[in-house]
Design a protein around this motif. Structure first.
Motif, PDB file in Angstrom:
ATOM      1  N   GLU A 210       0.992  -1.217  -0.111  1.00  0.00           N
ATOM      2  CA  GLU A 210      -0.095  -0.043   0.054  1.00  0.00           C
ATOM      3  C   GLU A 210       0.839   1.495   0.000  1.00  0.00           C
ATOM      4  O   GLU A 210       1.860   1.298   0.731  1.00  0.00           O
ATOM      5  N   SER A 211       0.624   2.260  -0.831  1.00  0.00           N
ATOM      6  CA  SER A 211       1.605   3.382  -0.784  1.00  0.00           C
ATOM      7  C   SER A 211       0.700   4.820  -0.958  1.00  0.00           C
ATOM      8  O   SER A 211       0.963   5.800  -0.840  1.00  0.00           O
ATOM      9  N   ASN A 212      -0.659   4.625  -0.957  1.00  0.00           N
ATOM     10  CA  ASN A 212      -1.694   5.760  -0.987  1.00  0.00           C
ATOM     11  C   ASN A 212      -1.470   6.641   0.237  1.00  0.00           C
ATOM     12  O   ASN A 212      -1.626   7.894   0.153  1.00  0.00           O
ATOM     13  N   SER A 213      -1.398   5.920   1.422  1.00  0.00           N
ATOM     14  CA  SER A 213      -1.488   6.612   2.660  1.00  0.00           C
ATOM     15  C   SER A 213      -0.358   7.628   2.693  1.00  0.00           C
ATOM     16  O   SER A 213      -0.673   8.909   2.893  1.00  0.00           O
ATOM     17  N   VAL A 214       0.876   7.405   2.675  1.00  0.00           N
ATOM     18  CA  VAL A 214       1.980   8.278   2.593  1.00  0.00           C
ATOM     19  C   VAL A 214       1.973   9.373   1.568  1.00  0.00           C
ATOM     20  O   VAL A 214       2.361  10.384   1.953  1.00  0.00           O
ATOM     21  N   MET A 215       1.352   9.020   0.231  1.00  0.00           N
ATOM     22  CA  MET A 215       1.115  10.140  -0.649  1.00  0.00           C
ATOM     23  C   MET A 215       0.111  11.025  -0.148  1.00  0.00           C
ATOM     24  O   MET A 215       0.473  12.379  -0.329  1.00  0.00           O
ATOM     25  N   LYS A 217      -1.108  11.581   2.693  1.00  0.00           N
ATOM     26  CA  LYS A 217      -0.512  12.576   3.820  1.00  0.00           C
ATOM     27  C   LYS A 217       0.424  13.502   3.589  1.00  0.00           C
ATOM     28  O   LYS A 217       0.339  14.782   3.951  1.00  0.00           O
ATOM     29  N   TYR A 299      -5.641   3.203  -7.204  1.00  0.00           N
ATOM     30  CA  TYR A 299      -4.368   3.177  -8.217  1.00  0.00           C
ATOM     31  C   TYR A 299      -3.734   4.643  -7.803  1.00  0.00           C
ATOM     32  O   TYR A 299      -4.582   5.711  -7.954  1.00  0.00           O
ATOM     33  N   PRO A 300      -2.535   4.666  -7.635  1.00  0.00           N
ATOM     34  CA  PRO A 300      -1.745   5.820  -7.180  1.00  0.00           C
ATOM     35  C   PRO A 300      -1.888   7.005  -7.997  1.00  0.00           C
ATOM     36  O   PRO A 300      -2.090   8.102  -7.737  1.00  0.00           O
ATOM     37  N   PHE A 304      -3.484  10.425  -7.064  1.00  0.00           N
ATOM     38  CA  PHE A 304      -2.643  11.763  -7.376  1.00  0.00           C
ATOM     39  C   PHE A 304      -3.475  12.808  -8.130  1.00  0.00           C
ATOM     40  O   PHE A 304      -3.699  13.871  -7.830  1.00  0.00           O
TER      41      PHE A 304
END
Lengths: 396, 396
Positions: A210-215, A217, A299-300, A304
């Motif tokens: 998962e990488s959406n959380s840090v993006m 934030k 999807y990231p 975005f």
């Protein structure tokens, strides 16, 4: 699985969103040195003239300009120095015809004087200076109020405070400043396929880091907000519903990723009464919004785009921010086609007046975001832009 | 009072400065969600393929594309669904000729399959789907490694971490990231005429509200540094000397304002062995640098120009930062004259491809900084720019 019956045009959806949100009423009175990049909650009216008095702009001699008018190198005028001011002090000695007061840069101009003769322009001999060239009235003087006049609006509500803005507030005597409270933004990530920490075995068997959380934030911080992460939730209708409800209670805005499409496991949109669901943007079409909650893609790259096209403007509305986008003009290094009916979000690399579209496609290609530093948009009624065409790039 | 014997050309002074400074060796390993806007201390090499497996880009059926080649609306192909994958799970069932596995977006493509038929493109009837149109090999599949390949350099040392960069680090399995320690920057403000808090009586009698400290704190934060304010010092040679010595011991860089000219009360430059003192920049000419210490002007506008022309680049050198300036091309709305021999720092308002020079002159006019959002420079050998001429604006 259903499809979207109708895609709301980008700007129509944006209007629905912005009309639904009001400015946060709460403000905070904070010390100046904590105010960097915060959003002003009120107009700043200057309580004083700046400078509050006319002062010397150079080291030299306060004189009556008239006394120096006849001065020439071959025919110097002699003026008597009757007082000397050191920095931070002042002189009560009036400058009468034929006299001068020595002072340093910044010193208050004494009564009677109307110009400052630069130190280098006078030959000193005991308590007399020889003036070789005339000075004009006002010369080398920083006039009272020439920077800011008392009562003038120096900064407007909604301004994002930069170092120089904080400096002028300090110079005008402010110790604190009233800014908007940061909008609290709850972030909920959904998807049973997601893991939060590296696990090669799990990754090889279908899991996704998962990488959406840090993006999100980071984006929320970039655009005035205070992010609050509620965690990664599996595709469980009950759990997701509870998380959304809790986040709505505790925040000004809620972002849910991975629940916006109409897949069998996309639950999030069922818990929110949406004002729109599905817009013409691409990537990021399945975005939904209602009840201060965004239901976003998984999807990231789509997330975005959805953030920049919708969430960013919502955050700016909440704090009343102005000028929060850096927009520049650029020429495209190559043609960018687009399908009619789509509002395209196209990543570009902007440099030196040129915008190079990033070719890598796909909503999952995070590296396309890393390789870009801005975006252009192509409205629904355009089939795209030609090579060399001038476009507007929003930098990020 | 002496004058500068020689003004060092802007770029020559900048070279002296940058050659004198080395990159800070210390790094910090910090969690990803504290890494926003920090500077990467090393190249990031991807430890995995991203995605680590080929996965479905849509909800639908994993098939052998060859099976669908004959499919037409008037002559559908029938394929048997032999398994179903829910999100985050995988199937060990091989897709053999004439079979398919139902899956959701993101699922790993099972052995044997090489394409995904979109859900909407198949008519389901029990455990059989009727395929109306052929799919091509690779269609609707996010290929293994298509975003990032194992071993690829994803981000380079010196990169300033943005939300999307942190996102890709997370997606590649990183939990922390190695960044440069923030340079510690001591700030010393000097001048007996300065007061720190509003006092109308004092202001009317020649005192000035100090505003450089908060501006420099903000600028240092904006450009990677950790500011440490040492206070406002009166023009006392002993005190200023002691403060500079202490700040030099405790910091990577020291900024002293108000001590750079050759006035009777400008002490700071006497305590530092300067590599240069007095450059062609305007405003800000009397800047000096040596022993990791900048001796700067007292005037806010001069300090601001000195910061952007010199200190910013010094900070970037200390952390090895790249791409720390936003430079855009613009056309001037009016002519900007300049004297030969001066390296002019001209504040502008950039908007929509146009740069409007801010007319307010004077090193004390802080409002000119507030009304601008960038600057252009005019080198020593130019007499300025014409109206409509294209220039490079550095945004701030």
């Amino acid at each position: 699985m259903r499809e979207f019956k109708k895609l709301t045009p980008y700007k129509e959806a944006l209007s629905l969103l912005l009309n639904d949100l009001g400015e946060i009423p709460e403000t905070e009175e904070i010390p100046l040195d904590e105010a960097l990049w915060r959003v002003l909650a009120e107009d700043i009216v200057s309580p004083i003239d700046l400078p509050p008095f006319s002062r010397a702009a150079v080291d030299g001699y306060a004189v009556r300009a008239e006394d120096t008018f006849p001065a020439r190198e071959y025919n110097p005028v002699e003026i008597r120095v009757v007082d000397e001011i050191i920095a931070g002090e002042e002189s009560n000695t009036e400058v009468t015809p034929g006299t001068a007061v020595k002072l340093l840069t910044g010193a208050k101009i004494p009564e009677g004087a109307n110009a400052v003769l630069m130190h280098e322009m006078a030959e000193r001999d005991g308590d007399v200076i020889r003036v070789l060239r005339p000075v004009a009235p006002g010369q080398n003087v920083a006039m009272k109020g020439e920077d800011v006049r008392k009562g003038e609006v120096v900064l407007r509500k909604g301004h994002i405070l930069r170092p120089q803005d904080i400096s002028i507030l300090k110079a005008l005597g402010f110790r604190t400043v009233k800014v908007k409270r940061k909008p609290r933004v709850g972030i909920i990530v959904t998807g049973s396929e997601l893991i939060e920490e590296f696990d090669e075995e799990a990754l090889m068997h279908g899991k996704i880091l998962e990488s959406n959380s840090v993006m999100l934030k980071g984006l929320v911080e970039q655009y005035f907000g205070e992010p609050r992460f509620y965690g990664v939730f599996p595709d469980d209708e009950g759990e997701i519903g509870k998380a959304i409800e809790k986040a709505q209670e505790e925040n000004d805005l809620v972002l849910v990723t991975g629940g916006s499409a109409f897949g069998d496991m996309d639950f999030a949109h069922r818990f929110v009464k949406l004002l729109f669901h599905g817009t013409t943007i691409r990537p990021g079409r399945p975005i939904g919004y209602g009840e201060r909650t965004f239901v976003m893609s998984g999807y990231p790259v789509a997330v975005f785009a959805q953030f920049h096209l919708y969430v960013k403007h919502a955050l700016a509305k909440l704090v009343g921010a102005r000028n929060y986008e850096v927009k520049v003009r650029a020429r495209l290094t190559e043609r960018v086609p687009s399908q009619l009916g789509r509002y395209e979000f196209v990543k570009v690399w902007y440099e030196n007046g040129k915008a190079k579209p990033i070719k890598k496609k796909g909503s999952g290609i995070i590296s396309s975001l890393v390789e870009s530093n801005g975006y252009i948009t192509i409205p629904e009624d355009s089939e795209g832009y030609l090579e060399g065409e001038e476009v507007e790039v929003v930098l990020y």
